[in-house]
Design a protein around this motif. Structure first.
Motif, PDB file in Angstrom:
ATOM      1  N   PRO A  74       0.821  -1.218   0.000  1.00  0.00           N
ATOM      2  CA  PRO A  74       0.000   0.000   0.000  1.00  0.00           C
ATOM      3  C   PRO A  74       0.854   1.268   0.000  1.00  0.00           C
ATOM      4  CG  PRO A  74       0.099  -0.895   2.211  1.00  0.00           C
ATOM      5  CD  PRO A  74       0.851  -1.863   1.336  1.00  0.00           C
ATOM      6  N   LEU A  75       1.475   1.556  -1.117  1.00  0.00           N
ATOM      7  CA  LEU A  75       2.424   2.674  -1.194  1.00  0.00           C
ATOM      8  C   LEU A  75       1.807   4.016  -0.810  1.00  0.00           C
ATOM      9  CD1 LEU A  75       4.303   1.620  -4.450  1.00  0.00           C
ATOM     10  CD2 LEU A  75       5.050   1.335  -2.083  1.00  0.00           C
ATOM     11  N   PRO A  76       0.629   4.383  -1.334  1.00  0.00           N
ATOM     12  CA  PRO A  76       0.056   5.668  -0.923  1.00  0.00           C
ATOM     13  C   PRO A  76      -0.157   5.745   0.585  1.00  0.00           C
ATOM     14  CG  PRO A  76      -1.082   4.823  -2.851  1.00  0.00           C
ATOM     15  CD  PRO A  76      -0.213   3.712  -2.340  1.00  0.00           C
ATOM     16  N   ALA A  77      -0.592   4.638   1.192  1.00  0.00           N
ATOM     17  CA  ALA A  77      -0.825   4.637   2.640  1.00  0.00           C
ATOM     18  C   ALA A  77       0.469   4.840   3.408  1.00  0.00           C
ATOM     19  CB  ALA A  77      -1.485   3.322   3.055  1.00  0.00           C
ATOM     20  N   TYR A  78       1.571   4.282   2.899  1.00  0.00           N
ATOM     21  CA  TYR A  78       2.856   4.455   3.566  1.00  0.00           C
ATOM     22  C   TYR A  78       3.344   5.900   3.472  1.00  0.00           C
ATOM     23  CZ  TYR A  78       3.915  -0.420   4.747  1.00  0.00           C
ATOM     24  OH  TYR A  78       3.919  -1.657   5.321  1.00  0.00           O
TER      25      TYR A  78
END
Length: 221
Positions: A74-78
């Protein structure tokens, strides 16, 4: 902790799952808590608004493409968590504002550049159009007023690339892909010479040796 379920198996380290170490002597309670906290990062944005979130998702998908099916990172969440939880870099380039402001300004500017060039926001463009705008950003050739004086090239280099790639390799799915054993606490590593590995490290599959690597990786812990 479902992120690692169905973790991608790229073939280089077949059947290796770093999460199999979580109850072994390789990890202590501190290490387990750190990894589990990463896997529990909220998937919904806490810092970005809905428009920024749409653009960030599209940017992450172009910088670090992932399979359409199976487990994903979950790149955006990171990226959102890094800002929300105030995980600063410890330094700041003079040409860039704080990381949160830089991202907000950069995403808004990228959307405006997309509208100016193609008549639609960034996340609605084709992958080729999205890549072309990112290339112009990397080259320092985006200059619409929405940048508010922030240069696009250092934003690309020190926020877009750095934050997204660091997020990718902070996740166990990426560790499986590169055969990384996770934090070396408390066990550490002993065999430090070239072409040597400890028994609790992933076995890389050499040509014609997939079966051997699979057997060894089933025992890693």
């Amino acid at each position: 902790m479902t992120d690692h379920d169905g973790a991608r198996n790229p073939g280089r380290y077949p059947d290796y799952d770093v999460m199999s170490k979580q109850s072994s002597p390789s990890w202590n309670a501190v290490t387990r808590n750190v990894v589990h906290a990463r896997l529990a990062v909220p998937r919904e944005p806490r810092f970005f608004d809905p428009r920024e979130w749409e653009t960030l998702q599209a940017v992450c998908a172009r910088i670090m493409p992932q399979p359409a099916t199976g487990a994903t990172i979950p790149l955006p969440a990171y990226v959102d968590a890094k800002i929300t939880e105030k995980h600063e870099d410890g330094y700041r380039y003079a040409s860039l504002p704080s990381q949160g402001e830089a991202w907000q300004r950069g995403l808004a500017a990228l959307d405006q550049e997309a509208v100016d060039s193609h008549g639609a926001r960034y996340h609605l463009l084709t992958p080729e159009q999205q890549d072309a705008l990112l290339q112009r950003m990397q080259d320092g050739k985006l200059e619409c007023s929405a940048w508010q004086g922030m240069p696009c090239k250092p934003f690309f280099e020190h926020r877009v690339i750095a934050d997204i790639t660091h997020a990718y390799y902070a996740h166990p799915i990426a560790w499986n892909e590169i055969g990384y054993g996770g934090p070396a606490s408390p066990r550490g590593y002993v065999r430090m010479g070239l072409d040597r590995r400890d028994p609790w490290e992933a076995a890389e599959a050499q040509p014609g040796e997939d079966a051997r690597a699979r057997r060894e990786n089933k025992r890693v812990g």
